[in-house]
Design a protein around this motif. Structure first.
Motif, PDB file in Angstrom:
ATOM      1  N   ASN A 283       0.825  -1.186   0.000  1.00 54.64           N
ATOM      2  CA  ASN A 283       0.000   0.000   0.000  1.00 54.64           C
ATOM      3  C   ASN A 283       0.871   1.251   0.000  1.00 54.64           C
ATOM      4  O   ASN A 283       2.086   1.197   0.210  1.00 54.64           O
ATOM      5  CB  ASN A 283      -0.934   0.002   1.206  1.00 54.64           C
ATOM      6  N   ALA A 284       0.218   2.406  -0.202  1.00 57.64           N
ATOM      7  CA  ALA A 284       0.982   3.653  -0.299  1.00 57.64           C
ATOM      8  C   ALA A 284       1.665   4.016   1.006  1.00 57.64           C
ATOM      9  O   ALA A 284       2.705   4.686   1.012  1.00 57.64           O
ATOM     10  CB  ALA A 284       0.055   4.791  -0.744  1.00 57.64           C
ATOM     11  N   ASP A 285       1.118   3.575   2.164  1.00 54.60           N
ATOM     12  CA  ASP A 285       1.742   3.885   3.452  1.00 54.60           C
ATOM     13  C   ASP A 285       2.818   2.893   3.837  1.00 54.60           C
ATOM     14  O   ASP A 285       3.373   2.965   4.946  1.00 54.60           O
ATOM     15  CB  ASP A 285       0.673   3.938   4.543  1.00 54.60           C
ATOM     16  N   GLY A 286       3.132   1.915   2.943  1.00 52.77           N
ATOM     17  CA  GLY A 286       4.188   0.948   3.207  1.00 52.77           C
ATOM     18  C   GLY A 286       3.704  -0.336   3.837  1.00 52.77           C
ATOM     19  O   GLY A 286       4.510  -1.271   4.030  1.00 52.77           O
ATOM     20  N   THR A 287       2.438  -0.452   4.173  1.00 47.02           N
ATOM     21  CA  THR A 287       1.921  -1.679   4.769  1.00 47.02           C
ATOM     22  C   THR A 287       1.793  -2.766   3.711  1.00 47.02           C
ATOM     23  O   THR A 287       1.649  -2.486   2.512  1.00 47.02           O
ATOM     24  CB  THR A 287       0.564  -1.430   5.427  1.00 47.02           C
TER      25      THR A 287
END
Length: 295
Positions: A231-235
């Motif tokens: 995901n964009a937040d790194g998750t």
């Protein structure tokens, strides 16, 4: 001195010859003396003045220095020959003027309509009196349409509404799919190169620190291919095994290492503008020296 007059006598033959000579001269004068008058005949109308214009199918921005023909548009060349010839269109047809005395072609008389086929003759049978007073056969009963109760109508309406809602939800989910960007070892773009390299180093570092003990003990080696969605937040969004190494221990260890290394660094601003999900496809190798490497 006395002058003596001489009398000339003309014979009838000489007189006839002189008359024939005089008649021949008169005929020659009448025949050869006909001349031509150069005065124009005012009763005959003068031929009409014509203007020849050529139709062209192209157009030039600049007019030609010296035009050869008149047209509806300016054209500085554009044919397929270097000789000076008249432009022609693909469907040019010469004008044919009717000459006096021409008559239209007579149309061929239409053939007479075909004769109608003979009508079949109807045989009339005399019906006995007993059949005339016989009552008609009873008509079979018509099945009445099944009655639908109100409860069943309400149930059908609810099912239709539920199906419509499911279809609407599926379209909304399709329209709201995240923008994905797929990255592989062979198709790394310049904007994603730095993020990809940092992600690879972290997975290798965590993998070497958590190398599977069973693989060390059995000295297992092999390569496998994983698909990792971030995901964009790194998750971590998902991990999928695309190609097995042939050893379940190595496959499970690779998936566990990717999960242990999460979360990863958030996407830079340049990547966020293009994608909301990064789909990374890499080949991972478990080497004989108990080391994890990305191919």
């Amino acid at each position: 001195m006395a002058t003596q007059a001489l009398a000339v006598q003309v014979t009838p033959g000489e007189r006839l010859g002189m008359m024939l000579l005089l008649a021949s001269a008169l005929h020659a004068l009448l025949i050869l003396g006909v001349g031509f008058d150069l005065v124009p005949d005012l009763r005959k109308p003068a031929p009409p003045l014509t203007l020849d214009i050529t139709l062209v199918h192209q157009r030039s921005e600049q007019p030609p220095e010296q035009a050869d023909y008149l047209a509806q548009a300016q054209l500085d060349g554009g044919g397929n020959t270097s000789e000076k010839v008249r432009p022609q269109g693909p469907l040019s047809v010469p004008n044919v003027e009717p000459e006096p005395g021409d008559a239209p072609l007579t149309t061929q008389a239409a053939p007479p309509p075909p004769e109608p086929p003979p009508q079949p003759q109807t045989l009339v049978r005399q019906v006995p009196q007993a059949e005339l007073h016989r009552p008609p056969p009873p008509t079979p009963p018509v099945d009445a349409p099944p009655q639908v109760h109100a409860a069943e109508l309400i149930m059908r309406s609810r099912k239709l509404a539920s199906m419509a809602a499911e279809i609407s939800d599926s379209f909304e989910l399709y329209a709201q799919r995240p923008r994905k960007k797929q990255l592989t070892a062979r198709t790394q773009e310049y904007a994603y190169a730095a993020y990809m390299e940092a992600w690879r180093r972290k997975v290798e570092r965590i993998g070497n620190l958590n190398y599977p003990d069973e693989a060390k003990r059995r000295r297992l080696s092999g390569s496998l291919m994983l698909q990792v969605d971030l995901n964009a937040d790194g998750t971590l969004r998902d991990v999928v095994l695309l190609k097995s190494s042939g050893e379940k221990v190595l496959d499970d260890a690779a998936i566990r290492i990717v999960r242990l290394a999460a979360p990863y660094a958030p996407f830079p601003a340049a990547i966020r503008e293009e994608a909301e999900v990064l789909q990374i496809i890499r080949t991972w190798q478990f080497l004989n020296d108990n080391r994890l490497s990305s191919g």
